[in-house]
Design an enzyme around this catalytic site. Structure first.
Site, PDB file in Angstrom:
ATOM      1  N   ASP A 144       0.846  -1.196   0.000  1.00  8.82           N
ATOM      2  CA  ASP A 144       0.000   0.000   0.000  1.00  8.82           C
ATOM      3  C   ASP A 144       0.880   1.243   0.000  1.00  8.82           C
ATOM      4  O   ASP A 144       2.074   1.182   0.305  1.00  8.82           O
ATOM      5  CB  ASP A 144      -0.894   0.038   1.241  1.00  8.82           C
ATOM      6  CG  ASP A 144      -2.100  -0.878   1.136  1.00  8.82           C
ATOM      7  OD1 ASP A 144      -2.983  -0.602   0.303  1.00  8.82           O
ATOM      8  OD2 ASP A 144      -2.153  -1.871   1.874  1.00  8.82           O
ATOM      9  N   SER A 217     -11.813  -7.969   5.711  1.00  7.33           N
ATOM     10  CA  SER A 217     -12.272  -6.810   6.482  1.00  7.33           C
ATOM     11  C   SER A 217     -11.804  -5.470   5.938  1.00  7.33           C
ATOM     12  O   SER A 217     -12.178  -4.423   6.471  1.00  7.33           O
ATOM     13  CB  SER A 217     -11.786  -6.936   7.936  1.00  7.33           C
ATOM     14  OG  SER A 217     -10.363  -6.963   7.987  1.00  7.33           O
ATOM     15  N   MET A 218     -11.012  -5.472   4.879  1.00  7.62           N
ATOM     16  CA  MET A 218     -10.460  -4.216   4.370  1.00  7.62           C
ATOM     17  C   MET A 218     -11.566  -3.257   3.946  1.00  7.62           C
ATOM     18  O   MET A 218     -12.397  -3.579   3.094  1.00  7.62           O
ATOM     19  CB  MET A 218      -9.519  -4.483   3.198  1.00  7.62           C
ATOM     20  CG  MET A 218      -8.916  -3.221   2.602  1.00  7.62           C
ATOM     21  SD  MET A 218      -7.853  -3.575   1.189  1.00  7.62           S
ATOM     22  CE  MET A 218      -7.463  -1.912   0.672  1.00  7.62           C
ATOM     23  N   MET A 261     -11.554 -17.390   9.018  1.00  4.15           N
ATOM     24  CA  MET A 261     -11.246 -18.807   8.835  1.00  4.15           C
ATOM     25  C   MET A 261     -10.008 -18.940   7.952  1.00  4.15           C
ATOM     26  O   MET A 261      -9.628 -17.987   7.255  1.00  4.15           O
ATOM     27  CB  MET A 261     -12.430 -19.536   8.207  1.00  4.15           C
ATOM     28  CG  MET A 261     -12.824 -19.071   6.820  1.00  4.15           C
ATOM     29  SD  MET A 261     -14.238 -19.994   6.108  1.00  4.15           S
ATOM     30  CE  MET A 261     -15.592 -19.462   7.154  1.00  4.15           C
ATOM     31  N   TYR A 280     -16.416  -2.243  -0.246  1.00  3.24           N
ATOM     32  CA  TYR A 280     -15.466  -1.238   0.213  1.00  3.24           C
ATOM     33  C   TYR A 280     -16.170   0.063   0.605  1.00  3.24           C
ATOM     34  O   TYR A 280     -17.097   0.514  -0.073  1.00  3.24           O
ATOM     35  CB  TYR A 280     -14.448  -0.926  -0.878  1.00  3.24           C
ATOM     36  CG  TYR A 280     -13.530  -2.072  -1.220  1.00  3.24           C
ATOM     37  CD1 TYR A 280     -12.732  -2.657  -0.249  1.00  3.24           C
ATOM     38  CD2 TYR A 280     -13.471  -2.575  -2.518  1.00  3.24           C
ATOM     39  CE1 TYR A 280     -11.877  -3.707  -0.568  1.00  3.24           C
ATOM     40  CE2 TYR A 280     -12.614  -3.625  -2.847  1.00  3.24           C
ATOM     41  CZ  TYR A 280     -11.822  -4.188  -1.860  1.00  3.24           C
ATOM     42  OH  TYR A 280     -10.992  -5.228  -2.173  1.00  3.24           O
ATOM     43  N   LYS A 295      -9.554  -9.992  -3.322  1.00  2.46           N
ATOM     44  CA  LYS A 295     -10.868 -10.630  -3.373  1.00  2.46           C
ATOM     45  C   LYS A 295     -11.492 -10.493  -4.757  1.00  2.46           C
ATOM     46  O   LYS A 295     -12.107 -11.439  -5.263  1.00  2.46           O
ATOM     47  CB  LYS A 295     -11.787 -10.067  -2.286  1.00  2.46           C
ATOM     48  CG  LYS A 295     -12.204  -8.642  -2.440  1.00  2.46           C
ATOM     49  CD  LYS A 295     -13.067  -8.179  -1.258  1.00  2.46           C
ATOM     50  CE  LYS A 295     -12.236  -8.047   0.002  1.00  2.46           C
ATOM     51  NZ  LYS A 295     -13.009  -7.564   1.157  1.00  2.46           N
ATOM     52  N   LEU A 296     -11.328  -9.328  -5.391  1.00  2.82           N
ATOM     53  CA  LEU A 296     -11.865  -9.159  -6.732  1.00  2.82           C
ATOM     54  C   LEU A 296     -11.161 -10.081  -7.721  1.00  2.82           C
ATOM     55  O   LEU A 296     -11.791 -10.614  -8.643  1.00  2.82           O
ATOM     56  CB  LEU A 296     -11.738  -7.699  -7.172  1.00  2.82           C
ATOM     57  CG  LEU A 296     -12.719  -6.718  -6.511  1.00  2.82           C
ATOM     58  CD1 LEU A 296     -12.392  -5.282  -6.905  1.00  2.82           C
ATOM     59  CD2 LEU A 296     -14.156  -7.050  -6.879  1.00  2.82           C
ATOM     60  N   GLN A 298      -9.840 -13.016  -6.941  1.00  2.00           N
ATOM     61  CA  GLN A 298     -10.292 -14.379  -6.661  1.00  2.00           C
ATOM     62  C   GLN A 298     -11.668 -14.644  -7.240  1.00  2.00           C
ATOM     63  O   GLN A 298     -11.928 -15.711  -7.796  1.00  2.00           O
ATOM     64  CB  GLN A 298     -10.282 -14.625  -5.156  1.00  2.00           C
ATOM     65  CG  GLN A 298      -8.893 -14.722  -4.554  1.00  2.00           C
ATOM     66  CD  GLN A 298      -8.910 -14.669  -3.038  1.00  2.00           C
ATOM     67  OE1 GLN A 298      -9.968 -14.685  -2.415  1.00  2.00           O
ATOM     68  NE2 GLN A 298      -7.737 -14.594  -2.444  1.00  2.00           N
TER      69      GLN A 298
END
Length: 375
Positions: A144, A217-218, A261, A280, A295-296, A298
């Site tokens: 970042d 959680s971002m 998890m 987001y 995540k996007l 994946q």
């Protein structure tokens, strides 16, 4: 056999996996890998540090999956002071913390051939690595932009001061280049994928109802689910690992909240979801998120459309955008994802190639980023 050392505010043993975990796993295949996690304290635990569940493993070496791990934990750690008048105190805190370096970190730096330093608090150790082991190759792992994540002024100042001690800067998005003092040592190395893990068939964790899923959680925005879940009662919304942000979610029969998890367990939820969600918050979100959102990536890897804020759409097929907090646009985005029929795919590089780019950058001149910082 080379000795690799990764310095980070993450811990290799955490259930939540980020790019630093995947890269370290790849390094362990090529040499002796060590992972040093810094900045855990009673203070950070009180503020919701995600490593709190590993506190009983702190301050001792443990070998996990071939990686030597050490989690530094104390009563306090240095932190950002927003008042400019308190900058001398902030700098003094960081200086004291560095000079109280643990014997383990000192030894690991001395024995390292390659030292990976993640953006964030670990950045303060650049000067110490150069001083203790001038022969070690220093790789700055820019996950970042320091300004975007609100890094302390001391961290940002020391980063600029010691930038030329860095041998290679890894950028997961070319858009991060503008945050570097210069680009002479930068290389583009996006988040990768381990296909051997991702492609394992897994049974569905869902019931008979269609389901969608959010992982992580971002910048998590609970407002999305408090609007979307009651609007689509025949669709189950699964939220995994959102942490404290999930505490403000409404109690609804089709809104299922899971604790954090292990990464591999989340894959079944993504594989069998109708679509994925990247909820987001809109907080001056950086443009490089288009390239760095794991995540996007994946969701697209498994051929799933994704619901995400409009600022994260980019030009990627299969993303259905909404305006955060806007009920009409959220309902439209979910409806679009449910109806989406076009193929969704993404070209992801294997983590093994990312490791090759970092360890032998001379072989990949086409990925060097040499633009000067824009003014």
């Amino acid at each position: 056999m080379k000795n690799f050392l990764f310095l980070s505010v993450h811990d290799f043993r955490s259930r939540r996996k980020t790019c630093v975990h995947f890269m370290t796993t790849e390094l362990a295949k090529r040499g002796h890998a060590r992972f040093y996690s810094t900045g855990l304290s009673r203070l950070s635990e009180h503020r919701g540090d995600t490593r709190t569940d590993l506190a009983d493993k702190a301050n001792r070496i443990e070998v996990v999956d071939g990686v030597e791990c050490y989690l530094q934990r104390g009563l306090w750690h240095p932190f950002r002071l927003k008042n400019p008048k308190l900058q001398p105190l902030e700098a003094a805190m960081f200086s004291l913390y560095r000079h109280r370096m643990t014997p383990v970190l000192r030894q690991w730096i001395l024995e390292a051939d390659e030292v990976f330093i993640e953006s964030g608090m670990a950045t303060v150790y650049i000067a110490d690595v150069k001083r203790l082991n001038p022969k070690a190759r220093i790789i700055y792992w820019a996950a970042d932009d320091l300004t975007v994540i609100g890094a302390a002024e001391t961290i940002r100042r020391d980063f600029i001061k010691n930038f030329d001690s860095i041998d290679l800067v890894r950028l997961p998005s070319p858009l991060l280049l503008s945050g570097m003092p210069h680009g002479r040592t930068s290389i583009f190395a996006p988040h990768g994928v381990d296909r051997a893990v991702m492609d394992i068939p897994r049974p569905s964790p869902y019931g008979e109802k269609p389901a969608c899923v959010s992982v992580g959680s971002m910048l998590f925005d609970p407002t999305f689910f408090n609007i979307a879940a009651p609007a689509f009662p025949d669709l189950d919304f699964h939220v995994i690992g959102a942490g404290r942000a999930a505490e403000s979610l409404d109690t609804l029969p089709n809104l299922i909240v899971h604790e954090e998890m292990p990464f591999v367990e989340t894959l079944a939820y993504v594989q069998h979801a109708v679509f994925g969600i990247a909820p987001y918050r809109d907080e001056n979100t950086p443009s490089y998120l288009l390239d760095t959102s794991m995540k996007l990536k994946q969701f697209a890897y498994f051929g799933k459309p994704a619901v995400c804020p409009e600022f994260a759409l980019g030009n990627v097929a299969g993303r259905c955008g909404y305006i955060p907090g806007n009920r009409a646009s959220i309902i439209k985005a979910v409806s679009s994802a449910l109806a989406y029929q076009e193929p969704v795919s993404i070209d992801l590089v294997e983590w093994s190639e990312i490791a090759d780019r970092i360890l032998t950058p001379e072989r990949f001149p086409e990925h060097r980023l040499t633009e000067k910082k824009q003014t």
